[in-house]
Design a protein around this motif. Structure first.
Motif, PDB file in Angstrom:
ATOM      1  N   ALA A   1       0.810  -1.222   0.000  1.00 12.31           N
ATOM      2  CA  ALA A   1       0.000   0.000   0.000  1.00 12.31           C
ATOM      3  C   ALA A   1       0.841   1.269   0.000  1.00 12.31           C
ATOM      4  O   ALA A   1       0.495   2.255  -0.658  1.00 12.31           O
ATOM      5  N   ILE A   2       1.965   1.274   0.707  1.00  9.34           N
ATOM      6  CA  ILE A   2       2.770   2.479   0.811  1.00  9.34           C
ATOM      7  C   ILE A   2       3.346   2.892  -0.535  1.00  9.34           C
ATOM      8  O   ILE A   2       3.610   4.069  -0.793  1.00  9.34           O
ATOM      9  N   GLN A   3       3.515   1.934  -1.461  1.00  3.87           N
ATOM     10  CA  GLN A   3       4.095   2.278  -2.757  1.00  3.87           C
ATOM     11  C   GLN A   3       3.193   3.181  -3.593  1.00  3.87           C
ATOM     12  O   GLN A   3       3.661   3.825  -4.525  1.00  3.87           O
ATOM     13  N   ALA A   4       1.921   3.249  -3.259  1.00  8.37           N
ATOM     14  CA  ALA A   4       1.037   4.183  -3.949  1.00  8.37           C
ATOM     15  C   ALA A   4       1.427   5.631  -3.645  1.00  8.37           C
ATOM     16  O   ALA A   4       1.108   6.542  -4.415  1.00  8.37           O
ATOM     17  N   TYR A   5       2.119   5.850  -2.540  1.00  8.71           N
ATOM     18  CA  TYR A   5       2.541   7.186  -2.138  1.00  8.71           C
ATOM     19  C   TYR A   5       4.042   7.394  -2.326  1.00  8.71           C
ATOM     20  O   TYR A   5       4.487   8.520  -2.557  1.00  8.71           O
ATOM     21  N   ASP A   6       4.806   6.341  -2.208  1.00 14.70           N
ATOM     22  CA  ASP A   6       6.264   6.393  -2.303  1.00 14.70           C
ATOM     23  C   ASP A   6       6.705   5.226  -3.181  1.00 14.70           C
ATOM     24  O   ASP A   6       6.946   4.121  -2.686  1.00 14.70           O
ATOM     25  N   PRO A   7       6.802   5.425  -4.503  1.00 14.09           N
ATOM     26  CA  PRO A   7       6.991   4.307  -5.432  1.00 14.09           C
ATOM     27  C   PRO A   7       8.424   3.789  -5.506  1.00 14.09           C
ATOM     28  O   PRO A   7       9.059   3.788  -6.563  1.00 14.09           O
TER      29      PRO A   7
END
Length: 504
Positions: free
Chosen positions: A272-278
């Protein structure tokens, strides 16, 4: 001064003689020294292998080639397909006329474990060498070559490269006037994360005495997540996600495929965090090279014999936002969704709103993001180390300055040109928010001196963190000051928040 052979700018290493270049102020730079064999061909995806020696004196007056990547950074070399001798080290030393061996500062560059090199202008070691430190930096494998999961091959190959470079330092630094028993390993961002990992790794045990971490990221992958990302990259490259399949893809093909997968994260993240920090590469907690996450290792006292100096910037994520590295969030519902993606306690969103009620959502989002990813994690790292019996110091970069373009923020990377004494380096004006003034130069001298003193004797010049109190040195202009994190409203919000380090 140990087994040192000064012949102009020629030094004798275990692999052969190397010839550096001398600057006008007497600092000698020996650049691009191979510390391990080229990690390609039969060595690809394997742990670093010994370098083949040479007989004639080797010209080491220029940086070596950098690891495969697509980044083009100001004043820095770019990677070109075919560049293979990428595992090199650099040494800066002030010629000494006598006295004992000098402390060593070993620098690990950052770059999201995906890009960067030791040749970046703000990492030049000349000013620190003038302060009485032998400075060493190295290139290591980044991106898929260094951190991609390849079945049948070791994870964390970039970390293993750093260990090999530290072993080179132990075996060779006396020839440059350095003390192999007084090595401080230092890094920023992904380089700081690497330092934290080295403190948890058995392979690095005994290779350094002290550690400096600037902006340690709370960023690690499980083997399962790393494998899922590798499968996506393999599919994008048109190969099977197996050892043989990935070996069949060229470094260029894997760089291109990795960039494409990172670009897809906003809409289709693996976590999920990769949607904000790819970011698609992180150290992998594999139970072998990296047995546990660093915070757990330090809390258990794994490196209590290593002195630790931690720094982070007050507004870390403003830099990432400025360069388009993180997603924009501008509404309250989006901010709540972001907090859920990071699995943060629900109280943090209203807590930050209460602390800055007039701030736009974007400001609160970047503050929360920066603290979750860098600030709070860095602070807790120092506290856990101290509580486990280690010696730890904490500092916070808070320098602000009005500029014609607005306020220069204390953001991610702004502290590094100050600590290196490289305020006039190519690209530094963007990092620090404009042309430096005399107050900036004075701050730089104070920060550089703290690094040099810590490397020499383990004391940067302010009280250490204890089990009962967290004293913080705040770097600012015109003057620095000490703060007590026990009275910090922001830190109070985070008290008791567990760090699930494997959430990524």
């Amino acid at each position: 001064m140990g087994d040192k052979s000064w012949a102009g700018s020629v030094f004798r290493t275990t692999s052969g003689r190397v010839c550096g270049r001398r600057s006008v102020d007497g600092v000698i730079a020996v650049l691009g020294i191979p510390y391990a064999a080229a990690p390609f061909g039969p060595n690809r995806f394997r742990q670093p292998q010994p370098v083949v020696g040479w007989s004639a004196s080797r010209d080491c007056t220029g940086f070596g080639p950098i690891a495969p990547q697509s980044a083009e950074l100001p004043g820095s070399p770019v990677w070109r397909p075919g560049d293979e001798d990428i595992l090199t080290a650099n040494v800066w030393v002030q010629k000494q006329l006598g006295g004992g061996p000098l402390p060593v500062l070993f620098w690990i560059h950052g770059g999201a474990y995906t890009f960067g090199s030791s040749a970046q202008p703000d990492f030049d070691g000349t000013a620190l060498a003038r302060a009485g430190v032998v400075v060493v930096s190295c290139n290591y494998r980044v991106g898929f070559e260094g951190f991609g999961h390849v079945p049948g091959f070791p994870d964390n190959r970039g970390l293993l490269d750093q260990v090999a470079a530290l072993r080179w330092v132990r075996e060779n630094i006396a020839a440059f006037g350095g003390d192999p028993d007084n090595v401080t390993v230092a890094g920023h961002s992904a380089g700081a994360g690497s330092v934290a990992c080295l403190m948890a790794m058995e392979q690095a045990r005994g290779l350094f005495r002290r550690a400096i971490t600037h902006s340690v990221p709370n960023a690690f992958f499980t083997v399962e997540v790393a494998a899922a990302i590798a499968s996506r990259i393999a599919a994008e490259a048109g190969v099977a996600p197996t050892g043989d399949g990935l070996l069949s893809a060229s470094p260029q093909e894997l760089v291109t495929a990795s960039d494409k997968v990172a670009g897809q994260c906003a809409d289709d993240p693996v976590t999920a965090i990769q949607a904000y920090d790819p970011v698609v590469f992180q150290p992998v907690v594999d139970g072998d090279v990296l047995p546990v996450d660093p915070l757990c290792a330090l809390a258990a006292g794994a490196s209590r014999d290593v002195d630790l100096l931690v720094c982070h910037a007050l507004e870390e994520c403003w830099f990432l936002y400025e360069i388009g590295g993180v997603r924009e969030v501008t509404s309250e519902p989006e901010l709540v969704d972001f907090a859920k993606a990071l699995r943060l306690p629900a109280r943090l969103v209203p807590g930050y709103r209460a602390l800055t009620p007039d701030a736009p959502v974007l400001d609160r989002y970047l503050a929360l993001f920066g603290d979750a990813t860098f600030g709070e994690y860095s602070s807790v790292l120092a506290e856990y180390h101290a509580r486990a019996g280690g010696r730890a110091y904490l500092s916070r970069f808070a320098r602000r300055r009005a500029t014609p373009g607005g306020e220069a923020r204390p953001w991610h990377t702004a502290d590094i040109p100050f600590a290196f004494g490289n305020l006039d380096a190519d690209g530094a004006a963007f990092l620090i928010g404009g042309i430096p003034d005399e107050q900036d130069r004075a701050l730089s001298q104070r920060m550089l001196r703290a690094w040099a003193d810590f490397a020499a004797c383990g004391d940067p010049g302010w009280p250490s963190v204890t089990a009962d109190a967290t004293t913080v040195k705040v770097w600012a202009v015109p003057d620095d000051y000490l703060a007590d994190d026990g009275t910090s409203d922001v830190r109070a919000l985070w008290r008791g928040v567990p760090f699930d380090l494997l959430r990524r």
